[in-house]
Design an enzyme around this catalytic site. Structure first.
Site, PDB file in Angstrom:
ATOM      1  N   TYR A   1       0.938  -1.227  -0.017  1.00 35.92           N
ATOM      2  CA  TYR A   1       0.179   0.051  -0.004  1.00 35.92           C
ATOM      3  C   TYR A   1       1.079   1.226  -0.063  1.00 35.92           C
ATOM      4  O   TYR A   1       0.340   2.401  -0.457  1.00 35.92           O
ATOM      5  CB  TYR A   1      -0.980   0.053   1.125  1.00 35.92           C
TER       6      TYR A   1
ATOM      7  N   GLU B   1      13.514  15.817   1.629  1.00 36.01           N
ATOM      8  CA  GLU B   1      14.274  14.673   1.805  1.00 36.01           C
ATOM      9  C   GLU B   1      15.402  14.666   0.739  1.00 36.01           C
ATOM     10  O   GLU B   1      16.279  13.883   0.582  1.00 36.01           O
ATOM     11  CB  GLU B   1      13.366  13.181   1.460  1.00 36.01           C
TER      12      GLU B   1
ATOM     13  N   LYS C   1      -0.276  24.735 -19.707  1.00 36.42           N
ATOM     14  CA  LYS C   1       0.378  25.723 -18.776  1.00 36.42           C
ATOM     15  C   LYS C   1       1.732  25.301 -18.656  1.00 36.42           C
ATOM     16  O   LYS C   1       2.088  24.268 -18.361  1.00 36.42           O
ATOM     17  CB  LYS C   1      -0.307  25.942 -17.474  1.00 36.42           C
TER      18      LYS C   1
ATOM     19  N   LYS D   1       9.376  28.967 -25.884  1.00 42.17           N
ATOM     20  CA  LYS D   1       9.311  29.610 -24.646  1.00 42.17           C
ATOM     21  C   LYS D   1       9.738  28.987 -23.402  1.00 42.17           C
ATOM     22  O   LYS D   1      10.653  29.515 -22.767  1.00 42.17           O
ATOM     23  CB  LYS D   1       7.721  29.914 -24.778  1.00 42.17           C
TER      24      LYS D   1
ATOM     25  N   CYS E   1       4.414 -18.165  -5.634  1.00 41.34           N
ATOM     26  CA  CYS E   1       4.816 -18.191  -4.161  1.00 41.34           C
ATOM     27  C   CYS E   1       3.801 -18.712  -2.952  1.00 41.34           C
ATOM     28  O   CYS E   1       3.475 -19.833  -3.102  1.00 41.34           O
ATOM     29  CB  CYS E   1       5.436 -16.674  -3.901  1.00 41.34           C
TER      30      CYS E   1
ATOM     31  N   GLN F   1       1.806 -22.272  -2.603  1.00 40.56           N
ATOM     32  CA  GLN F   1       1.780 -22.860  -0.981  1.00 40.56           C
ATOM     33  C   GLN F   1       0.120 -23.133  -1.066  1.00 40.56           C
ATOM     34  O   GLN F   1      -0.154 -24.144  -0.294  1.00 40.56           O
ATOM     35  CB  GLN F   1       2.360 -21.862  -0.137  1.00 40.56           C
TER      36      GLN F   1
ATOM     37  N   ARG G   1       9.981 -17.039   3.075  1.00 38.28           N
ATOM     38  CA  ARG G   1      10.451 -17.671   4.269  1.00 38.28           C
ATOM     39  C   ARG G   1      10.063 -19.108   4.270  1.00 38.28           C
ATOM     40  O   ARG G   1      10.692 -19.821   4.828  1.00 38.28           O
ATOM     41  CB  ARG G   1      10.029 -17.222   5.374  1.00 38.28           C
TER      42      ARG G   1
ATOM     43  N   HIS H   1       9.572 -16.523  -8.112  1.00 35.32           N
ATOM     44  CA  HIS H   1       8.575 -15.648  -8.820  1.00 35.32           C
ATOM     45  C   HIS H   1       9.112 -15.416 -10.281  1.00 35.32           C
ATOM     46  O   HIS H   1       9.992 -14.766 -10.521  1.00 35.32           O
ATOM     47  CB  HIS H   1       8.696 -14.183  -8.229  1.00 35.32           C
TER      48      HIS H   1
ATOM     49  N   GLU I   1       8.031 -13.895 -12.708  1.00 35.42           N
ATOM     50  CA  GLU I   1       7.532 -12.523 -13.194  1.00 35.42           C
ATOM     51  C   GLU I   1       8.647 -11.611 -13.107  1.00 35.42           C
ATOM     52  O   GLU I   1       8.737 -10.756 -13.965  1.00 35.42           O
ATOM     53  CB  GLU I   1       6.315 -12.019 -12.542  1.00 35.42           C
TER      54      GLU I   1
END
Ligand code: GLN
Length: 558
Positions: A69, A165, A202, A238, A396, A400, A477, A522, A524
Site C-alpha cells: 500500500y 528529503e 500551462k 518559450k 509463491c 503454497q 520464508r 517468482h 515474473e
C-alpha cells in the site's frame, strides 16, 4: 583528467563512463522510471553498455519491509536485493540485470555513514550532511561506473525537486556535475497541465520547477514534459528560453497506450542523439530496434483477448502486482493476444460465490503475499479451479495455497496449513525453512534472489522452459514440507522442480489437469520485452487453448 582515444571511426570516442541524472518536478508519478528505461533501451540498441540506478530518498534500508500500500510491488534482483519496482521497468526495457548497487535509499546511505563513524573512520571529525552524507551518495552513484562495465550510468533521483528529503541527493548531483563536466548531463521531467476551462496548456509549473532546480545549483540540459496534449513548437521555444535549455532539448512525453511505445516516442524527438551529442559520443546511425518494433507490432495487431483472474489481497492498488501484469502482457503479446486481467479480491471470495466470481475466466493466477488475510478466498478459488480444470498458476504464496488446498481436499488432511498462518498446525505441509527458524529481523532475511532449479523430464514445466535446469528468483520464508512429498506424488500433485542442493520443492504440477502449476519462485521478475518468461508463455498458451475450446463449444451449442 578526461581520456580520449582515437578510433577508426570518424569521431573521437570518449571512453569514460557517462552519467545521466534524471530528476522530476511539479508532481510525482510522472514516469521518471519509464523515461530512464526508454533512454537506456535506445542507448542499448545503439550498442552502448547501460545500467540504470535509483536513489530513493526515504529512510527504510530497502523497500522489503514496506507494505505494498505504501510503495507498490517489491521487486527482487538476481543477487537477492529487495528493490523499488522501477528496477523492474529497468530490466524489462533493457534486458540487463540490476543488483543491490542499482537501488540505494537514504537509509542505506545513513547506515553506512553511521557505521563508519562508529568504526572511527572519520578520525574525530564532526560528521555532517555535507560533506559526509553527500560524499557517501557520490561514492554510491559512481560505484557501478567504476566497475568499467558500463558506458552510461543513468541515475534516477526519486521524489520531486523541492522535497526536503531529496536535498542531499541533489547537492551530490550538483557536485558530481561539476566534477564530471562533459561526462554528465541532467534530464529534468516535469508536467504541463491542461486547463480544460481555458483550453490551454500551462508552462508555469515547469518554469518554477526548473527554477527550484537551478536554486540548488543544477542546470538541466534536457527537459521532458509529460503532457496529455501536443505541445506546440512555439511553446517549446518559450520554455527553452525561460529555462536556459536548447529548443531541441525540450521534448514532450505525451500519454501513449503502452509504456513500451515511449522509447519510440523519445527516439522520434532524437532524445538518444541529443544525449550522445551532449556527452561527446558519436550520434550517427540509428538504434537497432527491430526486435522491439516486432513486439510493438504484435501488440498493436493482437485481435483476440483472453481474460485472466488474478486472486490477491492488494487488488485495489495499481502497482501491487506490476511484474505479474507485465509478464502476462509479454506472454500474451508474443502469442498474438491481448490480455484482460480481472483483479479479484481474495477476501471477497468464498465457496458460495466462487463460481460466479471466476465465471468467464480463461485462466486464474493465485498471487503471492504474506499473512492470513484473504487466504481462505485463495483456497476457495483453487478448489473451484482444480475441480473445473481451469488453467491455474500459483505464484509463491499462491503455490503454497495450492499445496494446502490439495492436502485438505484431496489428501483429506483437514488441518493442513502453513505455519505462517497457524504456527501450531498439526499438518504443516508448508513450514519454515530450518535456516529461517532463528531469524528475528524482518528486513532482508528471506530466501531472496536467484536459485537453481532442476526440472523433471517430461513435466509441463520442463517443456515450458525447453530445459531441465533453470534459475529463477525467490522471496519467501516458508517451503513445501518434504515429509509429505510422497503422499502428494501418489495423489497426483507432482513435485517437478527441485533445488539441486537443498532439495527444496520449487514447482508443483498436476499433470492430469489442463495447466495447474505452482512455483515457489517468482518467474515474473525475470520477464522482459526481449526475453519473456517461458513459464508465463506456457500458461498463456494453455489459457488461449481453453478460451478457444470454450468459444467452439459455445458455437456448437447455438
Ligand atoms: N508468505 C510466504 C512466505 O514467506 C510467501 C511469500 C510470497 O508470496 N512472496 O513463504
Amino acid at each position: 583528467m578526461r581520456k580520449f582515444v582515437h578510433t577508426t571511426d570518424v569521431n573521437f570516442i570518449n571512453v569514460e563512463t557517462k552519467y545521466i541524472f534524471v530528476t522530476g518536478g511539479v508532481a510525482s508519478s510522472l514516469g521518471k522510471g519509464i523515461i530512464s528505461s526508454s533512454l537506456a533501451c535506445l542507448l542499448k540498441a545503439r550498442g552502448m553498455r547501460v545500467t540504470i540506478q535509483k536513489f530513493d530518498p526515504y529512510l527504510n534500508i530497502d523497500p522489503g519491509t514496506l507494505n505494498p500500500y505504501e510503495h507498490g510491488e517489491c521487486y527482487v534482483t538476481e543477487d537477492g536485493h529487495e528493490a523499488d519496482l522501477d528496477l523492474g521497468h529497468y530490466e524489462r526495457f533493457t534486458n540487463v540485470h540490476t543488483s543491490k548497487a542499482n537501488n540505494v535509499t537514504t537509509g542505506r546511505i545513513y547506515q553506512s555513514v553511521i557505521d563508519k563513524e562508529r568504526r572511527g573512520d572519520y578520525l574525530g571529525k564532526t560528521v555532517q550532511i555535507v560533506p559526509h552524507i553527500t560524499d557517501e551518495i557520490k561514492r554510491n552513484v559512481k560505484y557501478l561506473g567504476n566497475t568499467g562495465n558500463y558506458d552510461y550510468i543513468i541515475t534516477e533521483i526519486g521524489g520531486t525537486v523541492g522535497d526536503i528529503e531529496s536535498l542531499p541527493f541533489l547537492e551530490a548531483v550538483r557536485q558530481l556535475r561539476w566534477e564530471l563536466g562533459h561526462c554528465s548531463i541532467c534530464i529534468h521531467l516535469t508536467y504541463v497541465p491542461y486547463i480544460a476551462a481555458a483550453k490551454e496548456l500551462k508552462t508555469k509549473p515547469t518554469q518554477h520547477s526548473v527554477k527550484a532546480l537551478q536554486e540548488v545549483g543544477i542546470q538541466p540540459d534536457i527537459l521532458i514534459l509529460r503532457t496529455e496534449h501536443d505541445i506546440s513548437t512555439e511553446m517549446r521555444r518559450k520554455i527553452a528560453l525561460f529555462c536556459n535549455v536548447e529548443p531541441d532539448c525540450v521534448i514532450q512525453s505525451k500519454d501513449v497506450n503502452s509504456i513500451y511505445k515511449v522509447p519510440l516516442m523519445m527516439h522520434a524527438q532524437h532524445l538518444d542523439q541529443i544525449v550522445l551529442r551532449k556527452t561527446n559520443m558519436n550520434a550517427e546511425g540509428e538504434p537497432h530496434m527491430e526486435p522491439w518494433l516486432k513486439f510493438i507490432e504484435k501488440m498493436d495487431n493482437a485481435a483476440e483477448t483472453v481474460t485472466i483472474g488474478l486472486v490477491g489481497k492488494y487488488v485495489e492498488l495499481q502497482d501491487a502486482y506490476k511484474s505479474i501484469d507485465e509478464a502476462l502482457f509479454h506472454a500474451a503479446t508474443y502469442a498474438d493476444h491481448k490480455v484482460n486481467i480481472v483483479y479479484i479480491h481474495s477476501e471477497k471470495i468464498d465457496q458460495s460465490n466462487v463460481a460466479e466470481k471466476l465465471a468467464g475466466m480463461d485462466g486464474v493466477i493465485i498471487a503471492p503475499g504474506f499473512g492470513q488475510r484473504g487466504i481462505e478466498g485463495k483456497f476457495a478459488a483453487l478448489k473451484w479451479c482444480r475441480e473445473n480444470d481451469i488453467p491455474t498458476f500459483g505464484i509463491c504464496l499462491g503455490m503454497q495455497c495450492m499445496v494446502i488446498e490439495f492436502a485438505r481436499n484431496v489428501l483429506g488432511l483437514k488441518e493442513a496449513n502453513s505455519t505462517e498462518m497457524n504456527p501450531h498446525t498439526k499438518e504443516n505441509v508448508i513450514d519454515l525453512m530450518e535456516e529461517q527458524k532463528n531469524i528475528s529481523n524482518l528486513g532482508g532475511t528471506m530466501r531472496l534472489g536467484a536459485y537453481d532449479c532442476h526440472l523433471r523430464a517430461g513435466s509441463k514445466a520442463a517443456e515450458a522452459y525447453g530445459s531441465q535446469d533453470i534459475r529463477e528468483r525467490h522471496r519467501h520464508r516458508y517451503e513445501f514440507n518434504n515429509d509429505y512429498r510422497s503422499r502428494f506424488e501418489q495423489a497426483g500433485m507432482l513435485c517437478v522442480g527441485e533445488n539441486p542442493k537443498a532439495h527444496l520443492v520449487e514447482i508443483v504440477e498436476m499433470p492430469s489437469k489442463r495447466w495447474f502449476i505452482g512455483t515457489q519462485y517468482h518467474p515474473e521478475y525475470s520477464s522482459t520485452v526481449l526475453s519473456p518468461s517461458p513459464i508465463f508463455g506456457s500458461f498463456i498458451k494453455a489459457v488461449i487453448d481453453f478460451h478457444e475450446e470454450k468459444v467452439k463449444q459455445e458455437k456448437l451449442s447455438k
